[in-house]
Design an enzyme around this catalytic site. Sequence first.
Site, short mmCIF file in Angstrom:
data_model
loop_
_atom_site.label_atom_id
_atom_site.label_comp_id
_atom_site.label_asym_id
_atom_site.label_seq_id
_atom_site.Cartn_x
_atom_site.Cartn_y
_atom_site.Cartn_z
N SER A 1 0.82 -1.20 0.00
CA SER A 1 0.00 0.00 0.00
C SER A 1 0.87 1.27 0.00
O SER A 1 1.65 1.48 -0.92
CB SER A 1 -0.94 -0.04 1.21
N HIS B 1 -7.49 -5.42 -0.36
CA HIS B 1 -6.29 -4.65 -0.01
C HIS B 1 -5.62 -5.16 1.27
O HIS B 1 -4.40 -5.28 1.33
CB HIS B 1 -6.68 -3.18 0.17
#
Length: 495
Positions: free
Chosen positions: A261, A466
């Site tokens: 990320s 994610h």
Amino acid sequence: MNGVRKQHSRRQMQTVMGQTAFRATLHVVVRVPAARGMDGAAEPPASFGADVCVLSASHISSGVGVYKGESSTGSLHRFRGQQPEMRTGAYLLLVLCAAACTRAADRPLERAEDRDDDVDMDTPELLEKYGYPCEEHIVETEDGYILRMLRIPYGKASPLVPGQRKPAVLVQHGLMNSADDWVIMGPNASLAYILADKGYDVWLGNIRGNWYSQRHRTLSPEEDKYWHFSWHEHGIYDMPAQIDYVLNATGHKQIYYIGHSMGTTMFYVGMSMKPEYNEKIRAMFSLAPIAYMNHMISPLFQLLAQFTTSAQVLLHLIGASKFTPSQELIRLIQPKICNDKAITEPICTNVVFMICGFDKEQVVEEKLAAISAHIPAGSSTRQFIHYAQGIDKGHFRQYDHGLVENIKRYKQPTPPDYKLINVKAPVYLFYSLNDWLAGPKDIDRLYTQLGNAKRKFKIAYEKFNHLDFTYGKDAYDLVYKHVLDLMHKYEQGDL
């Protein structure tokens, strides 16, 4: 090897923060695993009775980090370093604390033996519990921020051999997270343990602003100025300082870099702004990479993108300097992920899940309490605004300070774009179709503009999300195994 045992836990370190200043650029504490019973516990688990929920006005006015509000279910609500001038944040603390006690009163007490004691442990404590060595290193950045890196020099399945230098890898967490991400799921599941057992010298980064790294040479986390940074500063200051430290400590000329990320965003920023650092990276593995954000579908970022030109609205929603989401913001986001009756409370009440989404099929239910206790780990408001600006404008560029300040800083009315062509280190992209933050179309755009993109891997499971890159039950088979295969090929000279 005998070492000094660190007595401060993560919670204690937060409380003393700002009272003891680290001036030295080198400070190492070695943690040696203690003898454990068959179950890995250092001591019998404590029994839990009535719920505790205490938050006094003195806590708010003093700005001391508060984490009280632990229910008998093991759901730990942590509130750290609140700033006295931030009324919204203070009221939010009181509301959340009261809500925690109210919910707890309606639930049956949990048996002590059912409680995951990883809830209360930081990374050094978790590594010690599971029998892995841990070193703590203090790194100072060029602009005075004090970062706390954690090192696993060898694994249980790959013991240290005298005279041997294991290949080093820097593993960098994402937005609102910390080194805890890489150990919280336990051995055989979390990447840090797996890398150490495969023979790597593992270094876990902690960027400015998370609860491991809230120190500065002259500033206090209680000052707004301390929080005046976005992922731009992570890229040009935090990442280079950590890379140089690892190289100096190990004697290597190159290291591997694994980012998740925002840990990928700061890499692209750093390598584009300081291209000389490309030579220090053997290969970079981007998990859920984020640069372009046109197709980011996170409800929070989509909402913030509508107000990037209205500073007062943004500051009300997410806090003046430190990320402190308001009740209004939580109410707006919560229904978007909590309309499924099968979703458990830790997901519905944790702002990280609200922002990043979830995949219930990859959730390890017994670890939810521990995960929720370790996130969010601390972030600045500017990190969120910087991402929101990217959604609004469609660029991957430096922070937009407004017309007047932009001209002063950049000599032009708009911020300059990052030159991704300067990222010459070999980069491998791992992405998924159900990622709220890293959209596949944005990944394609990033792939074509990086200076040395080697390959992109689509995760072979459509619902992979994610956060599954760090917490998913199949993260090893779907992601880590492929990363390890590539690293092995580099070690064998096949790449």
